[in-house]
Design a protein around this motif. Structure first.
Motif, mmCIF file in Angstrom:
data_model
loop_
_atom_site.group_PDB
_atom_site.id
_atom_site.type_symbol
_atom_site.label_atom_id
_atom_site.label_comp_id
_atom_site.label_asym_id
_atom_site.label_seq_id
_atom_site.Cartn_x
_atom_site.Cartn_y
_atom_site.Cartn_z
ATOM 1 N N GLN A 139 0.852 -1.164 0.000
ATOM 2 C CA GLN A 139 0.000 0.000 0.000
ATOM 3 C C GLN A 139 0.900 1.229 0.000
ATOM 4 N N PHE A 140 0.595 2.201 -0.857
ATOM 5 C CA PHE A 140 1.411 3.408 -0.970
ATOM 6 C C PHE A 140 0.662 4.596 -0.374
ATOM 7 N N GLU A 141 1.317 5.309 0.508
ATOM 8 C CA GLU A 141 0.766 6.511 1.133
ATOM 9 C C GLU A 141 1.618 7.701 0.703
ATOM 10 N N PRO A 142 1.110 8.555 -0.178
ATOM 11 C CA PRO A 142 1.927 9.699 -0.618
ATOM 12 C C PRO A 142 2.140 10.691 0.515
ATOM 13 N N LEU A 143 3.348 11.239 0.589
ATOM 14 C CA LEU A 143 3.678 12.241 1.601
ATOM 15 C C LEU A 143 3.870 13.623 0.994
ATOM 16 N N ILE B 175 5.557 3.071 1.830
ATOM 17 C CA ILE B 175 4.978 1.801 1.398
ATOM 18 C C ILE B 175 4.776 0.957 2.646
ATOM 19 N N THR B 176 3.573 0.438 2.805
ATOM 20 C CA THR B 176 3.265 -0.373 3.973
ATOM 21 C C THR B 176 2.877 -1.787 3.560
ATOM 22 N N ARG B 177 3.153 -2.710 4.454
ATOM 23 C CA ARG B 177 2.712 -4.096 4.271
ATOM 24 C C ARG B 177 1.400 -4.252 5.011
ATOM 25 N N ARG B 178 0.400 -4.711 4.325
ATOM 26 C CA ARG B 178 -0.925 -4.885 4.927
ATOM 27 C C ARG B 178 -0.889 -5.949 6.028
ATOM 28 N N ARG B 179 -1.690 -5.714 7.061
ATOM 29 C CA ARG B 179 -1.911 -6.666 8.148
ATOM 30 C C ARG B 179 -0.645 -7.017 8.933
ATOM 31 N N HIS B 180 0.317 -6.106 8.977
ATOM 32 C CA HIS B 180 1.526 -6.321 9.787
ATOM 33 C C HIS B 180 1.599 -5.226 10.835
ATOM 34 N N ALA C 278 0.099 -0.944 9.673
ATOM 35 C CA ALA C 278 0.955 -1.719 8.775
ATOM 36 C C ALA C 278 2.421 -1.380 8.993
ATOM 37 N N GLU C 279 3.292 -2.314 8.640
ATOM 38 C CA GLU C 279 4.728 -2.079 8.660
ATOM 39 C C GLU C 279 5.045 -1.157 7.490
ATOM 40 N N ALA C 280 5.960 -0.217 7.664
ATOM 41 C CA ALA C 280 6.156 0.802 6.632
ATOM 42 C C ALA C 280 7.622 1.071 6.353
ATOM 43 N N PHE C 281 7.873 1.596 5.162
ATOM 44 C CA PHE C 281 9.187 2.012 4.736
ATOM 45 C C PHE C 281 9.034 3.309 3.954
#
Length: 161
Positions: free
Chosen positions: A1-5, A117-122, A154-157
């Motif tokens: 999943q992408f979250e724009p900043l 970018i996040t990993r779903r359900r983490h 979610a876990e994110a980077f």
């Protein structure tokens, strides 16, 4: 999943001693005779800049130094009368100090937004969540148009999208 900043806006930058430093109302066509620093053909920035020139009915600059090296670019800006499209945020402190000058605030090059970018359900650790919250908070300060984040745990980077 992408979250724009935020988005990356490119300004045309010159050294603080450039003859046009401090001038107002400079347009792209006014810079055609200048020596430009550009990435090689085929790079995203070069292709998008070519589109901007084309849309304005202008030829690409003829006097070009090609490099993707930021160190070489910054060195050339300090020691010559070259101009270069760069993300303004990258060189803002050097512009504020007078080492560099903004000739055109936004050259019209549309680059992709950057974000998380996040990993779903983490589930993130408390430390990682605190870091992510700090990144989001800073992004809202630096890029006011950044959307409010969805708290999905979610876990994110942080990445450049």
């Amino acid at each position: 999943q992408f979250e724009p900043l935020g988005e990356e806006f490119h300004a045309v930058i010159a050294g603080g001693g450039h003859p046009l430093a401090g001038a107002t109302g400079i347009r792209l066509q006014d810079l055609l005779g200048q020596e430009w620093i550009l990435p090689p053909p085929g790079s995203v920035l070069r292709d998008r800049l070519a589109t901007v020139f084309l849309q304005q009915g202008l030829p690409m600059p003829a006097n070009v130094v090609q490099t993707q090296s930021l160190a070489a670019t910054l060195g050339l800006l300090r020691t010559s009368n070259t101009v270069v499209p760069l993300p303004r945020a990258l060189v803002q402190p050097l512009c504020d100090s007078g080492f560099f000058a903004v000739l055109i605030d936004d050259v019209g090059v549309a680059m992709s937004p950057f974000g998380i970018i996040t990993r779903r359900r983490h589930k993130l650790s408390p430390g990682a969540q605190a870091l992510l919250d700090a990144i989001r908070s800073t992004a809202r300060t630096l890029y006011p148009a950044a959307p409010e984040p969805a708290d999905d745990g979610a876990e994110a980077f942080a990445v450049n999208g």
